[in-house]
Each structure stands twice: as C-alpha cells, then as structure tokens.
Motif scaffolding. Structure first.
Motif, mmCIF file in Angstrom:
data_model
loop_
_atom_site.group_PDB
_atom_site.id
_atom_site.type_symbol
_atom_site.label_atom_id
_atom_site.label_comp_id
_atom_site.label_asym_id
_atom_site.label_seq_id
_atom_site.Cartn_x
_atom_site.Cartn_y
_atom_site.Cartn_z
ATOM 1 N N TYR A 197 0.887 -1.261 0.133
ATOM 2 C CA TYR A 197 -0.169 0.244 0.135
ATOM 3 C C TYR A 197 0.998 1.323 -0.145
ATOM 4 O O TYR A 197 0.506 2.024 -0.856
ATOM 5 N N MET A 198 1.923 1.298 0.805
ATOM 6 C CA MET A 198 2.686 2.493 0.969
ATOM 7 C C MET A 198 3.510 2.642 -0.334
ATOM 8 O O MET A 198 3.507 3.822 -0.862
ATOM 9 N N THR B 280 2.579 1.923 -3.305
ATOM 10 C CA THR B 280 1.595 2.080 -4.462
ATOM 11 C C THR B 280 1.233 3.660 -4.343
ATOM 12 O O THR B 280 1.108 4.255 -5.005
ATOM 13 N N ASP B 281 1.182 4.130 -2.707
ATOM 14 C CA ASP B 281 0.659 5.415 -2.648
ATOM 15 C C ASP B 281 1.687 6.291 -2.828
ATOM 16 O O ASP B 281 1.377 7.521 -3.110
ATOM 17 N N VAL C 225 -0.904 8.745 -7.262
ATOM 18 C CA VAL C 225 -1.913 9.582 -6.547
ATOM 19 C C VAL C 225 -3.032 9.068 -6.657
ATOM 20 O O VAL C 225 -3.930 9.275 -7.877
ATOM 21 N N VAL D 269 -8.583 7.311 -1.739
ATOM 22 C CA VAL D 269 -8.582 6.359 -0.966
ATOM 23 C C VAL D 269 -9.544 5.304 -1.284
ATOM 24 O O VAL D 269 -9.191 3.892 -0.872
ATOM 25 N N HIS E 87 -7.505 2.660 -3.324
ATOM 26 C CA HIS E 87 -6.779 1.869 -2.449
ATOM 27 C C HIS E 87 -7.797 0.682 -1.748
ATOM 28 O O HIS E 87 -7.006 -0.469 -1.628
#
Length: 150
Positions: free
Chosen positions: A84-85, A87-88, A92, A95, A98
C-alpha cells in the motif's frame, strides 16, 4: 571425548525415531502428514484428519489454536502495508481506489495462506513432540500443593 561413530546414550525407553524439524514443517506446509509425507493432513478447510490414512499417525490431539492466524496477520500485514505504501508513493489515488485494490488482495491472500500455515504449525508440533505427539498425555500433572487441603 567422543567420536562421531560413538552411539548416543539413551536412558529410559526405546530409542525415539528422528523427526527432522524442517522436513516436518515443509510437509505440513504442503498439507501432507508430517510423519510420512503421503497422507492428507486436512479433511476440511481447517479441520485436520483424526489419523493419517497412509501411516496411521494420530493427529486428533494437535493444538494449533491461534498461532496460524497470528502468523498470517504478522506476515500479511507487513506485505499489504508495504505494498500500500509503495503504491501510494508511486501513484496518487483516492482512498476508495486503494480500498478497492488492497481489501480483496488481503482477504484472498489470507484465505489462501491460512491452511498451509496451520499445516506447518502442526508439522512443527509433531517434530517437537508437543501436545501428545510424543506419546505422553497432554493433561495436567497430578501433584499436591503444599498448604492446600482437598
């Protein structure tokens, strides 16, 4: 001083069969009997068989309990949060995107990994002769507590 050819001294009973830890865990991870590697370990998704169909090893007394879910949460939590981190940081995204990506990945991976991990834990218990796999009773020992009358 002993040499490698000297037999190991064993006291008390018959010599115990060797139970290699790595092999037992790997057999469990493959959902196979940790004793022989041939019989199925599970009769249902997370229900182990009572006895191995190939070698007859008793599995009914295993106590995997909460360790497999803890291992799944520990491993999967690190992988999913790391994914997740990454990809984040790269993209951009809102939420909800994600959530749409990572929630199904988390659930599917957890369901896919829980049975092999439980098998590995059962293999670990078998190799270490825990919870009745060593032939002893797993019940509490009978002894008197000093100062207590029954």
């Amino acid at each position: 001083m002993s040499t490698p050819t000297d037999p190991a001294a064993r006291y008390g009973g018959t010599p115990e069969v060797e139970r290699p830890l790595g092999r037992s865990i790997m057999r469990g991870l493959m959902n196979r009997c940790p004793a022989c590697g041939n019989g199925k370990l599970f009769r249902a998704f997370l229900k182990p068989v009572d006895h191995c169909a190939a070698c007859g090893e008793a599995m009914h007394h295993q106590r995997a309990d909460d360790l497999p879910p803890y291992i799944v949460i520990l491993v999967l939590g690190h992988v999913v949060v790391g994914g997740y981190m990454l990809t984040d940081m790269t993209f951009v995204l809102p939420v909800w995107v994600h959530l749409a990506i990572w929630a199904p990945i988390t659930v599917i991976t957890a369901l896919a990994s829980i049975q092999p991990i439980k098998g590995g834990v059962i293999g670990l218990q078998w190799a270490l002769r825990m919870h009745g796999f060593g032939g002893e009773s797993d019940g509490p020992d009978d002894y008197d507590i000093p100062g207590r009358s029954n």
